[in-house]
Design a protein around this motif. Structure first.
Motif, PDB file in Angstrom:
ATOM      1  N   SER A  28       0.822  -1.210   0.000  1.00  0.00           N
ATOM      2  CA  SER A  28       0.000   0.000   0.000  1.00  0.00           C
ATOM      3  C   SER A  28       0.852   1.256   0.000  1.00  0.00           C
ATOM      4  O   SER A  28       2.041   1.228   0.333  1.00  0.00           O
ATOM      5  CB  SER A  28      -0.887   0.022   1.245  1.00  0.00           C
ATOM      6  N   LYS A  29       0.211   2.367  -0.338  1.00  0.00           N
ATOM      7  CA  LYS A  29       0.894   3.655  -0.292  1.00  0.00           C
ATOM      8  C   LYS A  29       1.227   4.010   1.162  1.00  0.00           C
ATOM      9  O   LYS A  29       2.338   4.423   1.473  1.00  0.00           O
ATOM     10  CB  LYS A  29       0.011   4.735  -0.915  1.00  0.00           C
ATOM     11  N   GLN A  30       0.252   3.865   2.048  1.00  0.00           N
ATOM     12  CA  GLN A  30       0.475   4.107   3.473  1.00  0.00           C
ATOM     13  C   GLN A  30       0.655   2.762   4.168  1.00  0.00           C
ATOM     14  O   GLN A  30      -0.140   1.844   3.961  1.00  0.00           O
ATOM     15  CB  GLN A  30      -0.706   4.857   4.098  1.00  0.00           C
ATOM     16  N   LEU A  31       1.688   2.655   4.990  1.00  0.00           N
ATOM     17  CA  LEU A  31       1.965   1.414   5.710  1.00  0.00           C
ATOM     18  C   LEU A  31       1.636   1.603   7.183  1.00  0.00           C
ATOM     19  O   LEU A  31       2.164   2.506   7.838  1.00  0.00           O
ATOM     20  CB  LEU A  31       3.442   1.037   5.575  1.00  0.00           C
ATOM     21  N   LEU A  32       0.740   0.763   7.680  1.00  0.00           N
ATOM     22  CA  LEU A  32       0.376   0.805   9.087  1.00  0.00           C
ATOM     23  C   LEU A  32       0.667  -0.539   9.729  1.00  0.00           C
ATOM     24  O   LEU A  32       0.544  -1.586   9.088  1.00  0.00           O
ATOM     25  CB  LEU A  32      -1.114   1.123   9.259  1.00  0.00           C
ATOM     26  N   THR A  33       1.049  -0.512  10.994  1.00  0.00           N
ATOM     27  CA  THR A  33       1.190  -1.726  11.780  1.00  0.00           C
ATOM     28  C   THR A  33       0.644  -1.433  13.163  1.00  0.00           C
ATOM     29  O   THR A  33       0.526  -0.266  13.558  1.00  0.00           O
ATOM     30  CB  THR A  33       2.657  -2.208  11.838  1.00  0.00           C
ATOM     31  N   ALA A  34       0.297  -2.473  13.899  1.00  0.00           N
ATOM     32  CA  ALA A  34      -0.235  -2.281  15.242  1.00  0.00           C
ATOM     33  C   ALA A  34       0.518  -3.157  16.230  1.00  0.00           C
ATOM     34  O   ALA A  34       0.912  -4.277  15.916  1.00  0.00           O
ATOM     35  CB  ALA A  34      -1.728  -2.620  15.272  1.00  0.00           C
ATOM     36  N   VAL A  35       0.718  -2.594  17.416  1.00  0.00           N
ATOM     37  CA  VAL A  35       1.337  -3.310  18.523  1.00  0.00           C
ATOM     38  C   VAL A  35       0.632  -2.863  19.793  1.00  0.00           C
ATOM     39  O   VAL A  35       0.455  -1.661  20.024  1.00  0.00           O
ATOM     40  CB  VAL A  35       2.853  -3.008  18.628  1.00  0.00           C
ATOM     41  N   LEU A  36       0.199  -3.828  20.580  1.00  0.00           N
ATOM     42  CA  LEU A  36      -0.504  -3.545  21.834  1.00  0.00           C
ATOM     43  C   LEU A  36      -1.708  -2.630  21.635  1.00  0.00           C
ATOM     44  O   LEU A  36      -1.982  -1.744  22.441  1.00  0.00           O
ATOM     45  CB  LEU A  36       0.447  -2.938  22.870  1.00  0.00           C
ATOM     46  N   GLY A  37      -2.408  -2.836  20.522  1.00  0.00           N
ATOM     47  CA  GLY A  37      -3.619  -2.073  20.286  1.00  0.00           C
ATOM     48  C   GLY A  37      -3.397  -0.662  19.772  1.00  0.00           C
ATOM     49  O   GLY A  37      -4.350   0.072  19.586  1.00  0.00           O
ATOM     50  N   ARG A  38      -2.142  -0.285  19.561  1.00  0.00           N
ATOM     51  CA  ARG A  38      -1.845   1.035  19.024  1.00  0.00           C
ATOM     52  C   ARG A  38      -1.433   0.885  17.565  1.00  0.00           C
ATOM     53  O   ARG A  38      -0.647   0.004  17.236  1.00  0.00           O
ATOM     54  CB  ARG A  38      -0.698   1.702  19.785  1.00  0.00           C
ATOM     55  N   VAL A  39      -1.951   1.741  16.710  1.00  0.00           N
ATOM     56  CA  VAL A  39      -1.641   1.685  15.280  1.00  0.00           C
ATOM     57  C   VAL A  39      -0.573   2.728  14.981  1.00  0.00           C
ATOM     58  O   VAL A  39      -0.673   3.881  15.414  1.00  0.00           O
ATOM     59  CB  VAL A  39      -2.907   1.940  14.429  1.00  0.00           C
ATOM     60  N   TYR A  40       0.450   2.297  14.245  1.00  0.00           N
ATOM     61  CA  TYR A  40       1.568   3.170  13.903  1.00  0.00           C
ATOM     62  C   TYR A  40       1.682   3.308  12.391  1.00  0.00           C
ATOM     63  O   TYR A  40       1.575   2.319  11.671  1.00  0.00           O
ATOM     64  CB  TYR A  40       2.891   2.587  14.424  1.00  0.00           C
ATOM     65  N   ASP A  41       1.937   4.525  11.940  1.00  0.00           N
ATOM     66  CA  ASP A  41       2.207   4.777  10.527  1.00  0.00           C
ATOM     67  C   ASP A  41       3.705   4.580  10.340  1.00  0.00           C
ATOM     68  O   ASP A  41       4.516   5.372  10.818  1.00  0.00           O
ATOM     69  CB  ASP A  41       1.788   6.199  10.152  1.00  0.00           C
ATOM     70  N   VAL A  42       4.083   3.511   9.652  1.00  0.00           N
ATOM     71  CA  VAL A  42       5.492   3.179   9.447  1.00  0.00           C
ATOM     72  C   VAL A  42       5.910   3.404   7.991  1.00  0.00           C
ATOM     73  O   VAL A  42       6.907   2.852   7.536  1.00  0.00           O
ATOM     74  CB  VAL A  42       5.799   1.728   9.903  1.00  0.00           C
TER      75      VAL A  42
END
Length: 107
Positions: A28-42
């Motif tokens: 995807s153009k925007q990459l997101l990941t989540a850890v411990l219920g928090r979403v991060y824009d990576v």
């Protein structure tokens, strides 16, 4: 021996469904990941989280369990029912913060 893990960061103002998170996978153009219920824009770490990166499998997924147990098994992504021992918790704490490339605070 290390001390206790730091407290989790405060969640950002947005909420995400797993479907919304999955739409921001490695291709995807925007990459997101989540850890411990928090979403991060990576997205800034595309070389790590993009299609050819070593952490591509985490894009578009919650990788909490995998990071805690040091697993690269895709079937355990988005796993939300588990128990972690103290060693697993320490391992997870080592990832937070920072994730590779020091992402911004959770979205």
């Amino acid at each position: 021996k290390k001390g206790p893990p730091p407290p989790p960061m405060e969640p950002g103002p947005r909420t995400f469904t797993l479907e919304q998170l999955a739409a921001c996978g490695a291709d995807s153009k925007q990459l997101l990941t989540a850890v411990l219920g928090r979403v991060y824009d990576v997205t800034v770490g595309r070389e790590f989280f993009g299609p050819d990166g070593p952490y591509a499998m985490f894009s578009g997924n919650d990788g909490t369990y995998n990071l805690a147990v040091m697993s690269l098994k895709k079937p355990t992504l988005n796993k939300f029912e588990y128990e972690l021992d103290s060693e697993d918790k320490e391992c997870l704490a080592d990832w937070l913060p920072p994730l590779p490339h020091h992402p911004p605070p959770p979205l």
